[in-house]
Motif scaffolding. Structure first.
Motif, PDB file in Angstrom:
ATOM      1  N   SER A   9      81.275   4.673  14.224  1.00 43.58           N
ATOM      2  CA  SER A   9      82.300   4.565  13.185  1.00 43.58           C
ATOM      3  C   SER A   9      83.672   5.035  13.652  1.00 43.58           C
ATOM      4  N   SER A  10      83.797   5.440  14.920  1.00 43.24           N
ATOM      5  CA  SER A  10      85.108   5.866  15.395  1.00 43.24           C
ATOM      6  C   SER A  10      86.068   4.688  15.428  1.00 43.24           C
ATOM      7  N   ALA A  11      87.326   4.947  15.058  1.00 42.33           N
ATOM      8  CA  ALA A  11      88.358   3.910  15.136  1.00 42.33           C
ATOM      9  C   ALA A  11      88.883   3.771  16.561  1.00 42.33           C
ATOM     10  N   THR A  15      88.401   5.813  24.069  1.00 44.07           N
ATOM     11  CA  THR A  15      88.135   7.181  24.546  1.00 44.07           C
ATOM     12  C   THR A  15      87.281   7.993  23.564  1.00 44.07           C
ATOM     13  N   SER A  16      86.648   7.317  22.634  1.00 45.87           N
ATOM     14  CA  SER A  16      85.882   8.015  21.597  1.00 45.87           C
ATOM     15  C   SER A  16      84.751   8.863  22.172  1.00 45.87           C
ATOM     16  N   ARG A  17      84.699  10.119  21.756  1.00 51.84           N
ATOM     17  CA  ARG A  17      83.593  11.010  22.170  1.00 51.84           C
ATOM     18  C   ARG A  17      82.302  10.645  21.452  1.00 51.84           C
ATOM     19  N   THR A  18      82.401  10.307  20.168  1.00 54.24           N
ATOM     20  CA  THR A  18      81.153   9.982  19.459  1.00 54.24           C
ATOM     21  C   THR A  18      80.543   8.691  20.005  1.00 54.24           C
ATOM     22  N   ARG A  19      81.411   7.754  20.399  1.00 51.03           N
ATOM     23  CA  ARG A  19      80.862   6.518  20.997  1.00 51.03           C
ATOM     24  C   ARG A  19      80.193   6.826  22.326  1.00 51.03           C
ATOM     25  N   PRO A  94      82.633  10.857  13.693  1.00 49.20           N
ATOM     26  CA  PRO A  94      83.811  11.662  14.008  1.00 49.20           C
ATOM     27  C   PRO A  94      84.360  12.360  12.764  1.00 49.20           C
ATOM     28  N   MET A  95      85.048  13.480  12.972  1.00 48.83           N
ATOM     29  CA  MET A  95      85.673  14.165  11.827  1.00 48.83           C
ATOM     30  C   MET A  95      87.039  13.551  11.568  1.00 48.83           C
ATOM     31  N   TYR A  96      87.183  13.008  10.368  1.00 46.56           N
ATOM     32  CA  TYR A  96      88.476  12.505   9.903  1.00 46.56           C
ATOM     33  C   TYR A  96      88.832  13.289   8.644  1.00 46.56           C
ATOM     34  N   ASN A  97      89.880  14.105   8.734  1.00 53.74           N
ATOM     35  CA  ASN A  97      90.319  14.897   7.583  1.00 53.74           C
ATOM     36  C   ASN A  97      89.164  15.712   6.994  1.00 53.74           C
ATOM     37  N   TYR A  98      88.492  16.406   7.886  1.00 50.03           N
ATOM     38  CA  TYR A  98      87.392  17.333   7.562  1.00 50.03           C
ATOM     39  C   TYR A  98      86.151  16.635   7.014  1.00 50.03           C
ATOM     40  N   SER A  99      86.185  15.315   6.932  1.00 52.21           N
ATOM     41  CA  SER A  99      85.027  14.610   6.395  1.00 52.21           C
ATOM     42  C   SER A  99      84.678  13.438   7.312  1.00 52.21           C
ATOM     43  N   GLY A 139      88.401  17.351  16.477  1.00 54.00           N
ATOM     44  CA  GLY A 139      89.541  17.695  17.318  1.00 54.00           C
ATOM     45  C   GLY A 139      89.689  19.175  17.543  1.00 54.00           C
ATOM     46  N   ALA A 140      89.440  19.969  16.525  1.00 58.03           N
ATOM     47  CA  ALA A 140      89.594  21.426  16.612  1.00 58.03           C
ATOM     48  C   ALA A 140      88.215  22.075  16.743  1.00 58.03           C
ATOM     49  N   ALA A 141      88.150  23.388  16.466  1.00 61.37           N
ATOM     50  CA  ALA A 141      86.879  24.113  16.611  1.00 61.37           C
ATOM     51  C   ALA A 141      86.471  24.706  15.272  1.00 61.37           C
ATOM     52  N   TYR A 142      85.200  24.710  15.034  1.00 65.68           N
ATOM     53  CA  TYR A 142      84.667  25.218  13.757  1.00 65.68           C
ATOM     54  C   TYR A 142      83.535  26.196  14.033  1.00 65.68           C
ATOM     55  N   ASP A 143      83.772  27.038  15.019  1.00 65.40           N
ATOM     56  CA  ASP A 143      82.737  27.955  15.491  1.00 65.40           C
ATOM     57  C   ASP A 143      82.406  29.021  14.441  1.00 65.40           C
ATOM     58  N   ARG A 177      86.956  20.586  19.911  1.00 67.43           N
ATOM     59  CA  ARG A 177      88.178  20.798  20.726  1.00 67.43           C
ATOM     60  C   ARG A 177      88.594  19.520  21.451  1.00 67.43           C
ATOM     61  N   THR A 178      88.298  18.358  20.883  1.00 67.82           N
ATOM     62  CA  THR A 178      88.607  17.120  21.604  1.00 67.82           C
ATOM     63  C   THR A 178      90.106  16.848  21.643  1.00 67.82           C
ATOM     64  N   LEU A 179      90.890  17.609  20.876  1.00 66.81           N
ATOM     65  CA  LEU A 179      92.344  17.454  20.930  1.00 66.81           C
ATOM     66  C   LEU A 179      92.982  18.457  21.889  1.00 66.81           C
TER      67      LEU A 179
HETATM   68  C1  LIG Z   1      92.321   9.950  10.963  1.00 69.03           C
HETATM   69  C2  LIG Z   1      91.966  11.174  11.763  1.00 69.03           C
HETATM   70  C3  LIG Z   1      91.770  12.370  11.110  1.00 69.03           C
HETATM   71  C4  LIG Z   1      91.385  13.508  11.832  1.00 69.03           C
HETATM   72  N1  LIG Z   1      91.144  14.677  11.164  1.00 69.03           N
HETATM   73  C5  LIG Z   1      90.704  15.757  11.847  1.00 69.03           C
HETATM   74  C6  LIG Z   1      90.388  16.956  11.154  1.00 69.03           C
HETATM   75  O1  LIG Z   1      90.466  17.073   9.945  1.00 69.03           O
HETATM   76  N2  LIG Z   1      89.952  18.010  11.886  1.00 69.03           N
HETATM   77  C7  LIG Z   1      89.796  17.940  13.240  1.00 69.03           C
HETATM   78  O2  LIG Z   1      89.369  18.925  13.851  1.00 69.03           O
HETATM   79  N3  LIG Z   1      90.067  16.793  13.917  1.00 69.03           N
HETATM   80  C8  LIG Z   1      90.524  15.720  13.256  1.00 69.03           C
HETATM   81  N4  LIG Z   1      90.797  14.552  13.919  1.00 69.03           N
HETATM   82  C9  LIG Z   1      90.508  14.474  15.356  1.00 69.03           C
HETATM   83  C10 LIG Z   1      89.156  13.839  15.605  1.00 69.03           C
HETATM   84  O3  LIG Z   1      88.132  14.527  14.916  1.00 69.03           O
HETATM   85  C11 LIG Z   1      88.856  13.844  17.087  1.00 69.03           C
HETATM   86  O4  LIG Z   1      89.850  13.075  17.773  1.00 69.03           O
HETATM   87  C12 LIG Z   1      87.474  13.312  17.409  1.00 69.03           C
HETATM   88  O5  LIG Z   1      87.295  13.361  18.810  1.00 69.03           O
HETATM   89  C13 LIG Z   1      87.317  11.895  16.876  1.00 69.03           C
HETATM   90  O6  LIG Z   1      86.077  11.344  17.291  1.00 69.03           O
HETATM   91  P1  LIG Z   1      86.048  10.207  18.406  1.00 69.03           P
HETATM   92  O7  LIG Z   1      86.467  10.875  19.704  1.00 69.03           O
HETATM   93  O8  LIG Z   1      84.684   9.704  18.436  1.00 69.03           O
HETATM   94  O9  LIG Z   1      87.040   9.141  18.017  1.00 69.03           O
HETATM   95  C14 LIG Z   1      91.219  13.423  13.236  1.00 69.03           C
HETATM   96  C15 LIG Z   1      91.432  12.193  13.886  1.00 69.03           C
HETATM   97  C16 LIG Z   1      91.810  11.078  13.163  1.00 69.03           C
HETATM   98  C17 LIG Z   1      92.004   9.777  13.879  1.00 69.03           C
END
Ligand SMILES: Cc1cc2nc3c(=O)[nH]c(=O)nc-3n(C[C@H](O)[C@H](O)[C@H](O)COP(=O)(O)O)c2cc1C
Length: 209
Positions: A9-11, A15-19, A94-99, A139-143, A177-179
Motif C-alpha cells: 500500500s505504499s505510495a 524506495t519503499s521499505r514496506t515494499r 506504512p505509517m501515514y499521519n500516524y495511521s 519515518g520517526a521512532a516510536y520506541d 527512522r526511515t526519514l
Molecule cells: C503521507 C505521509 C505521511 C506520513 N506520516 C508519518 C507519520 O505520521 N509519522 C512518521 O513517523 N512517518 C510518517 N511518514 C513517513 C513514512 O512513514 C515513512 O517514509 C515510511 O518509510 C513509509 O513507508 P514506505 O517506505 O514503505 O513508503 C509519512 C509519509 C507520508 C508519505
C-alpha cells in the motif's frame, strides 16, 4: 499449492521499505518450493473504492433489508475470495499521519465482514490460525519509553482486525527512522541496522510461516 497473498500500500514505488519487506517475505515463500505461489495486490496502483454504504459491512442475511449494487457486491466478493484462498498473508503497512494509508483501510473495510470473516451471531472465522505478517515502516521512532510511544495507530488496528476479528496468527515486522536521511537526529546508522534486522525477520517469516 500454498498461496501467499502479498498486499502493498505504499505510495512509493521505488524506495519503499514496506515494499522491500513484503518482497523479502514473498521471495522466501517462493524459495520453499516450486508450488509455493504468491498473489500480489497493490492497493496503491489499483485502488479499491471506499465503502459506499454501511450495508457492505454485513452479509446479505444481516443487512436488515438494505441492498447494495451488484458491482459493489461482486468487487467485495472477489476481494474476499482472494483473501480466503490464501494460506498466508503479508501486508505492507506504512505509517501515514500516524495511521495506515487510506488505500489499505479501504481493503480492511471490505474484508472485515461480521458473519463472514469474523464471528457475529454465530461463530465464523474461516481464516482462524492462518498466518498474517504486518510489515510496517515509519519515518520517526516510536520506541518504548519515549514521548512518542503509543503514537503508532497502524499496527494496533491491524492486529485487532486480523488477530481478534479474523482469528489469524499475527506477526509484526517493523522498521523505523526511515526519514533519517532528512532528519539526521533520527540516526542514519540505527535506521540502517533496524532495516537490516527487519529484512532478516521478513526472510525468516517467509520461510517458516
Ligand atoms: C503521507 C505521509 C505521511 C506520513 N506520516 C508519518 C507519520 O505520521 N509519522 C512518521 O513517523 N512517518 C510518517 N511518514 C513517513 C513514512 O512513514 C515513512 O517514509 C515510511 O518509510 C513509509 O513507508 P514506505 O517506505 O514503505 O513508503 C509519512 C509519509 C507520508 C508519505
Amino acid at each position: 499449492m500454498p498461496i501467499l497473498l502479498q498486499i502493498d500500500s505504499s505510495a512509493d514505488a521505488s524506495t519503499s521499505r514496506t515494499r522491500a519487506l513484503t518482497a523479502a517475505v514473498a521471495a522466501a515463500w517462493r524459495g520453499r518450493g516450486v508450488d509455493y505461489e504468491v498473489v500480489v495486490r497493490d492497493l496503491h496502483a489499483d485502488q479499491l473504492p471506499h465503502l459506499r454504504t454501511p450495508a457492505q459491512h454485513w452479509p446479505r442475511r444481516l443487512r436488515e433489508g438494505a441492498s447494495i449494487p451488484d458491482d459493489l457486491e461482486e468487487l467485495q466478493r472477489s476481494v474476499l475470495d482472494e483473501l480466503l484462498s490464501a494460506d498466508a498473508v503479508v501486508i505492507g503497512a506504512p505509517m501515514y499521519n500516524y495511521s495506515m494509508p487510506s488505500t489499505l483501510k479501504a481493503w480492511v473495510d471490505l474484508i472485515h465482514v461480521p458473519g463472514v470473516t469474523a464471528s457475529f451471531d454465530e461463530p465464523s472465522q474461516p481464516l482462524a490460525g492462518r498466518p498474517a505478517v504486518i510489515a510496517t515502516a515509519r519515518g520517526a521512532a516510536y520506541d518504548p519509553g519515549t514521548r512518542t510511544e503509543g503514537w503508532d495507530h497502524v499496527v494496533p488496528p491491524l492486529q485487532l482486525v486480523l488477530g481478534e476479528g479474523l482469528g489469524m496468527t499475527v506477526h509484526v515486522v517493523a522498521t523505523s527512522r526511515t526519514l533519517a536521511e532528512r532528519v539526521p537526529d533520527l540516526g542514519a546508522r540505527r535506521a540502517a541496522e533496524e532495516l537490516e534486522a527487519a529484512l532478516a525477520e521478513a526472510r525468516r517469516l517467509g520461510s517458516t510461516i
